[in-house]
Write a protein that holds these residues in place. Structure first.
Motif: not given
Length: 264
Positions: A138-141, A182-184, A247-249
């Motif tokens: 996963r990619a996180k911003i 992609i999580h922001v 991961d779930h946000m």
């Protein structure tokens, strides 16, 4: 995937908060790309991080108030072929102002340096991401905002507007990119004891004939925790948002203000 194989871009990397974020992430095993305007400070920051050993640390200079500089940054980022797993985006800070209706030129300058430029940089960073949710990649911003994103403050007219714009943009990106993995998320800061802010408290204390501690106690008297945050506390929050914890946000704004903000 181990953290040692993850690459994170940190903007504003040579500032008080950015330096703490880089140190924390380096200690956690991330490889880092540092971005800021001052080349000398970037070189020094990377040299300090390399003393920790093991990871990869390098820099790309950028001035987010300049379209040409952001374009050059984007070209260099693409040319080096890095695949980003995370971005910590810190749009430039806005100073207090007593003007509730600043001139049009002020708005144009601030939107360029604090929203348009950083957003173009983020766009280029996202283009390098290759998340694979089915494989646990996963990619996180993490976008660093301010409490003016949720509570208007009288002396921060421009910040009241632009920080809200970032929250709206983060929500938009979160909805659009969630399926890709992609999580922001945003982190809205209250008072934080960076070296510059410590100096400004000292100046205010001197002006009214108080000690630093007296002034600090007075300024934090309306904060439930009775303190300002530290850059290291911000860095820990950033590390958590980049970790599997989130991961779930996505599309979430976390307040880091000691309880100052009463509305959400």
């Amino acid at each position: 995937m181990s953290e040692t194989s993850k690459v994170v871009l940190v903007t504003g990397a040579t500032g008080g908060i950015g330096s703490a974020v880089c140190a924390r992430l380096a200690h956690a095993g991330y490889s880092l790309i540092l971005a800021a305007r001052d080349i000398g400070k970037l070189q020094g920051a990377c040299a300090n991080l390399r003393r920790l050993g093991g990871q990869s640390f390098h820099w790309i200079s950028v001035d987010m108030s300049s379209d040409a500089s952001v374009a050059s940054f984007s070209h260099e980022l693409a040319a080096e072929g890095s695949v980003l797993d995370g971005v910590v985006l810190m749009p430039p800070q806005m100073r207090p102002t007593g003007e509730c209706q600043p001139p049009a030129d002020t708005w144009r300058q601030l939107f360029q340096s604090n929203f348009i430029g950083p957003l173009e940089l983020l766009k280029s960073a996202i283009s390098t991401m290759q998340p694979e949710p089915s494989q646990g990649r996963r990619a996180k911003i993490v976008i660093i905002s301010a409490i003016t994103s949720v509570q208007a403050l009288g002396n921060y007219a421009t910040s009241n507007v632009l920080r809200c714009a970032w929250l709206a943009q983060a929500k938009t990106l979160a909805f659009a990119m969630g399926e890709r993995g992609i999580h922001v998320n945003t982190l809205s800061l209250g008072g934080t004891l960076t070296p510059d802010y410590v100096a400004s408290i000292g100046q205010r204390a001197t002006k009214v004939g108080m000690t630093f501690d007296e002034r600090l106690a007075e300024e934090t008297s309306n904060i439930p925790l009775r303190k300002y945050g530290s850059p290291e506390e911000v860095a820990l929050a950033v590390e958590v948002l980049l970790s599997p914890f989130s991961d779930h946000m996505t599309g979430v704004n976390l307040l880091h203000d000691g309880g100052f903000t009463r509305t959400y």
